[in-house]
Design an enzyme around this catalytic site. Structure first.
Site, mmCIF file in Angstrom:
data_model
loop_
_atom_site.group_PDB
_atom_site.id
_atom_site.type_symbol
_atom_site.label_atom_id
_atom_site.label_comp_id
_atom_site.label_asym_id
_atom_site.label_seq_id
_atom_site.Cartn_x
_atom_site.Cartn_y
_atom_site.Cartn_z
ATOM 1 N N HIS A 126 -10.524 60.303 -56.798
ATOM 2 C CA HIS A 126 -11.350 61.513 -56.786
ATOM 3 C C HIS A 126 -11.777 61.912 -55.368
ATOM 4 O O HIS A 126 -12.221 63.040 -55.148
ATOM 5 C CB HIS A 126 -12.577 61.348 -57.695
ATOM 6 C CG HIS A 126 -13.653 60.464 -57.151
ATOM 7 N ND1 HIS A 126 -13.805 59.140 -57.513
ATOM 8 C CD2 HIS A 126 -14.649 60.709 -56.271
ATOM 9 C CE1 HIS A 126 -14.838 58.616 -56.894
ATOM 10 N NE2 HIS A 126 -15.375 59.557 -56.131
ATOM 11 N N ASP A 156 -8.657 55.534 -61.018
ATOM 12 C CA ASP A 156 -9.347 56.134 -59.862
ATOM 13 C C ASP A 156 -8.957 55.441 -58.561
ATOM 14 O O ASP A 156 -9.805 55.126 -57.721
ATOM 15 C CB ASP A 156 -10.860 56.090 -60.048
ATOM 16 C CG ASP A 156 -11.552 57.236 -59.311
ATOM 17 O OD1 ASP A 156 -10.877 57.919 -58.516
ATOM 18 O OD2 ASP A 156 -12.761 57.438 -59.512
ATOM 19 N N SER A 234 -17.914 56.329 -52.165
ATOM 20 C CA SER A 234 -16.735 56.196 -53.017
ATOM 21 C C SER A 234 -15.518 55.782 -52.216
ATOM 22 O O SER A 234 -15.200 56.381 -51.192
ATOM 23 C CB SER A 234 -16.444 57.526 -53.727
ATOM 24 O OG SER A 234 -17.451 57.833 -54.647
#
Length: 393
Positions: A126, A156, A234
């Site tokens: 993402h 992911d 992230s």
């Protein structure tokens, strides 16, 4: 009442104490009135404490390096060792401006880590999803253009490649996944809110969490940690006290969008399985039966059905050999063939259930698939295979 009684006793004792204080003060005045007053010298001491005319307290000496706690020394050591392995990932997109034409602007940022000395960078899917160009900033602030090698949205995970000298690349060290325990120390390094190489610490709060991922299916065996993770973390590494990678910081549970002490990381076991596959073929290896399904399950939701509708069956696959049936078009409309409602002893309620069950198996495993065909329920043995196409299940 007991409270009122106690309070009245306290007032009476207070009056007696005040009278004694007044008498004692008068006695001191009477004996000291004739004494000369002696002021302390500017640099004299009062009860062993140095004083000055300005009443300035001496500075407090800092702790020496040797006085740091073992935990502090460990955290410092991990940061020094692993921060060169942590990178800053930025994606840009082209937008049309009425006056200036096409402009390339930053569209998001995250973190990542160095996988090897050949320029492989691992981050979250993402973080780079929809990017038109990607840059990676290394620890020494050198910036390199990055190429997307491949990704596994359902986990992911994305793999990038940069053309950087090997001497600038410090690969991260991988931990053994089976050694994780709840309560052990965690260290997160990343770029929250664009503040590069920020360190936070915590513990492993829980193991085996199941969290809905960016790819629309549940990511299993996630690590839960209370180390502060915010937007921009992230893709960054989650480390143990040895500075080894135990997970990749991926998401937080928060109603405000900021850290609430509940963060989740993709486990190192998943990363070490997926990344080599992407480096080898450009995509993650996926096992399945050889059928086409709809991850959004439009038909199932419209009809209020449980299970997974088989849309098509690929020729030569285990599903075709077992005689599974897909959708057929008739004059009256689309006719549903088979609906998968179970695998082995597990009930299949939706696409997520089917993906999770199949993801637990290896190629050549034989499973029992339960399908509903009209009003009939059939149990069929099928072999799990590596799917040749990414849109099959």
């Amino acid at each position: 009442m007991q409270i009122e009684y106690a309070y009245s006793r306290m007032k009476e004792a207070s009056v007696h104490r005040q009278l004694l204080v007044v008498l004692a003060t008068l006695a001191v005045w009477s004996t000291s009135a004739c004494r000369p007053k002696v002021l302390p010298a500017p640099d004299a001491t009062v009860q062993g404490v140095p004083t000055t005319s300005a009443s300035v307290l001496p500075p407090v000496p800092p702790l020496s390096t040797a006085a740091r706690t073992e935990d502090e020394r460990n955290t410092i050591g991990v940061f020094r060792a692993v921060s060169p392995s942590t990178v800053f990932v930025t994606q840009t997109r082209v937008v049309e401006d009425f006056f200036q034409g096409a402009l390339e602007i930053p569209a998001g940022s995250g973190s990542g880590f160095v996988w090897d000395t050949e320029g492989t960078i691992v981050t979250n899917f993402h973080v780079v999803d929809g990017a038109q160009s990607i840059t990676v900033t290394l620890h020494d602030q050198q910036i390199f253009e990055a190429k997307l090698i491949g990704a596994e949205p359902r986990k992911d995970i994305a793999v990038l490649k940069i053309n950087a000298p090997a001497k600038l690349l410090v690969p991260i060290v991988l931990a053994k996944a089976n050694e994780l325990e709840v309560g052990q120390k965690t260290i997160a390094i990343g770029n929250p809110f664009g503040l590069d190489h920020t360190l936070t610490t915590g513990i492993v709060s829980a193991l085996g969490r199941q969290v809905q991922g960016a790819g629309g299916v549940t990511i299993r065996d996630m690590i839960q940690t209370d180390a502060a993770i915010n937007p921009g973390n992230s893709g960054g590494p989650l480390l143990d006290s040895q500075g080894q990678l135990i997970g990749m910081n991926t998401m937080i549970f928060s109603k405000s969008g900021a850290s609430a002490g509940i963060g989740f990381a993709v486990p190192v076991s998943t990363i070490t399985r997926i990344v080599p596959q992407i480096l080898k073929t450009g995509r993650a290896e996926q096992v399945g039966l050889g059928i086409v399904t709809d991850p959004l399950q439009k038909i199932e939701r419209r009809l209020g059905m449980k299970g997974v509708v088989v849309y098509q069956v690929a020729p030569g696959t285990p599903a075709a050999q077992a005689g599974l049936r897909g959708l057929t078009r008739t004059r009256q409309g689309i006719l549903i063939g088979d609906v998968i409602v179970g695998v082995d002893d597990k009930r299949i309620g939706d696409f997520d259930d089917l993906y999770t069950v199949l993801d637990d198996h290896k190629p050549d495993d034989v499973i029992k698939v339960r399908v509903q065909r009209g009003t009939d329920i059939l149990d069929v043995d099928m072999k799990v295979i590596v799917l040749p196409q990414p849109n099959l299940m």
